[in-house]
Write a protein that holds these residues in place. Sequence first.
Motif, PDB file in Angstrom:
ATOM      1  N   SER A 150     -80.127  14.967 -17.968  1.00  0.00           N
ATOM      2  CA  SER A 150     -81.355  15.412 -17.325  1.00  0.00           C
ATOM      3  C   SER A 150     -82.304  16.071 -18.311  1.00  0.00           C
ATOM      4  CB  SER A 150     -81.025  16.403 -16.198  1.00  0.00           C
ATOM      5  OG  SER A 150     -80.360  17.552 -16.711  1.00  0.00           O
ATOM      6  N   HIS A 153     -85.393  13.916 -19.544  1.00  0.00           N
ATOM      7  CA  HIS A 153     -86.382  13.440 -18.577  1.00  0.00           C
ATOM      8  C   HIS A 153     -87.576  14.392 -18.505  1.00  0.00           C
ATOM      9  CE1 HIS A 153     -82.656  11.541 -16.495  1.00  0.00           C
ATOM     10  NE2 HIS A 153     -83.089  10.802 -17.523  1.00  0.00           N
ATOM     11  N   GLU A 154     -88.690  13.988 -19.038  1.00  0.00           N
ATOM     12  CA  GLU A 154     -89.894  14.823 -18.965  1.00  0.00           C
ATOM     13  C   GLU A 154     -90.251  15.084 -17.508  1.00  0.00           C
ATOM     14  OE1 GLU A 154     -93.219  14.479 -21.661  1.00  0.00           O
ATOM     15  OE2 GLU A 154     -92.238  12.717 -22.567  1.00  0.00           O
ATOM     16  N   GLY A 155     -90.545  16.320 -17.199  1.00  0.00           N
ATOM     17  CA  GLY A 155     -90.868  16.703 -15.831  1.00  0.00           C
ATOM     18  C   GLY A 155     -89.702  17.325 -15.095  1.00  0.00           C
ATOM     19  N   SER A 156     -88.466  17.120 -15.576  1.00  0.00           N
ATOM     20  CA  SER A 156     -87.307  17.730 -14.921  1.00  0.00           C
ATOM     21  C   SER A 156     -87.207  19.193 -15.329  1.00  0.00           C
ATOM     22  CB  SER A 156     -86.017  16.996 -15.302  1.00  0.00           C
ATOM     23  OG  SER A 156     -85.632  17.312 -16.633  1.00  0.00           O
ATOM     24  N   LYS A 157     -86.522  19.989 -14.527  1.00  0.00           N
ATOM     25  CA  LYS A 157     -86.406  21.423 -14.814  1.00  0.00           C
ATOM     26  C   LYS A 157     -85.604  21.679 -16.091  1.00  0.00           C
ATOM     27  CE  LYS A 157     -82.305  22.256 -11.914  1.00  0.00           C
ATOM     28  NZ  LYS A 157     -81.447  22.766 -12.969  1.00  0.00           N
ATOM     29  N   ASN A 158     -84.785  20.736 -16.483  1.00  0.00           N
ATOM     30  CA  ASN A 158     -83.960  20.904 -17.669  1.00  0.00           C
ATOM     31  C   ASN A 158     -84.577  20.321 -18.940  1.00  0.00           C
ATOM     32  OD1 ASN A 158     -81.864  22.238 -16.409  1.00  0.00           O
ATOM     33  ND2 ASN A 158     -80.714  20.381 -15.957  1.00  0.00           N
ATOM     34  N   TYR A 159     -85.715  19.655 -18.828  1.00  0.00           N
ATOM     35  CA  TYR A 159     -86.238  18.905 -19.977  1.00  0.00           C
ATOM     36  C   TYR A 159     -86.348  19.786 -21.225  1.00  0.00           C
ATOM     37  CZ  TYR A 159     -89.266  16.374 -23.138  1.00  0.00           C
ATOM     38  OH  TYR A 159     -89.773  15.768 -24.266  1.00  0.00           O
ATOM     39  N   ASP A 220     -74.596  22.460 -17.612  1.00  0.00           N
ATOM     40  CA  ASP A 220     -76.006  22.156 -17.334  1.00  0.00           C
ATOM     41  C   ASP A 220     -76.929  22.999 -18.204  1.00  0.00           C
ATOM     42  OD1 ASP A 220     -75.572  24.630 -16.212  1.00  0.00           O
ATOM     43  OD2 ASP A 220     -76.423  24.147 -14.256  1.00  0.00           O
ATOM     44  N   ASP A 272     -74.215  17.696 -17.729  1.00  0.00           N
ATOM     45  CA  ASP A 272     -74.605  17.683 -16.315  1.00  0.00           C
ATOM     46  C   ASP A 272     -73.417  17.547 -15.367  1.00  0.00           C
ATOM     47  OD1 ASP A 272     -77.365  17.938 -16.832  1.00  0.00           O
ATOM     48  OD2 ASP A 272     -77.591  15.776 -17.078  1.00  0.00           O
TER      49      ASP A 272
END
Length: 315
Positions: A150, A153-159, A220, A272
């Motif tokens: 995760s 992935h640009e835009g995810s909280k974990n980016y 995570d 993750d």
Amino acid sequence: MRLVTFSLLCGLAVGSYQGAIAKVDWNNAESCKECHADIYKEWETTRHAQAWKSKQFTEQSQNRTKAECLPCHAPKPIFETGIGKENILRDENRESGVNCISCHRQNQKVLGPFKDTKGECNPAPTSEFKDNSTCQMCHKNTSEEWKTSSFSHEGSKNYSTCAKCHMKPVKRPAAKGGIAKEVFQHVTYGGYDLKALQESVRDLTVTVDKGKIHVTITNDCAGHTLPSGTVGRQLLIMTAVKDENEKTVDMHREVFEKGDNKDKKDTSIPVDKKLDLTYDAKIGSGEIVVKVLYKSMPIIKDKDAIEVTEKKANF
């Protein structure tokens, strides 16, 4: 007279250096510290600077005789070799390991992330410092783990990227005489840094329910497996059951080791994913003590491993 060369990552200054410049020495990374003192000082403390001469590398490469190990520990400039291609072992100055030249030189210019930069070293911008393209030249397996997580992935909280986690942004001039801006430190926090290890395993819990001990780690926070990187690195989870007199009545030792699934099975904790270890408490009341240890090499004894964190629970 003073020499000035290329910068380290994110170390290109806006504007030209005004000192007395004789010429650019394209083979001497030490001369970078004339303009980039802070960055150079940070780099000197890192595993990158010790990549060729560290005791661990000397041992694991069998005194530098294992040819497959050498190119990433003293590589030719990666932009000259070609991003995405196999590294090539350089002939000169191997003692300085992975240095300024390794990551930034491209023939008669220096690549960095900033536009509108000027200097005797012909700085030029490239987008490859804004993702993991440069890091993956040596850290291929970890980069592939990141791509499936995760965190990629640009835009995810974990980016996040390698640099954001392992180099940390700081506001300061990138070079002598420059203006303050957000640049990345060159400390490269990782498996040898306690704070980085603690950040990676911060989601550790221990509970006891109906006579069962539950120890969980949720991976995570790291953006890659735990552990990642060199084959043989280990994360240990030690769970001690103690009675009311603090006597240890049971002990569990779980080892999660980085492997290549060829010569060594990879049992590292996937990114993750949540790990749940369950044991019988065996006694009606007492205390559970869980310790997480880290080893950079399996030959390290448990007592000499880095103690990352500890959690306790009474029942």
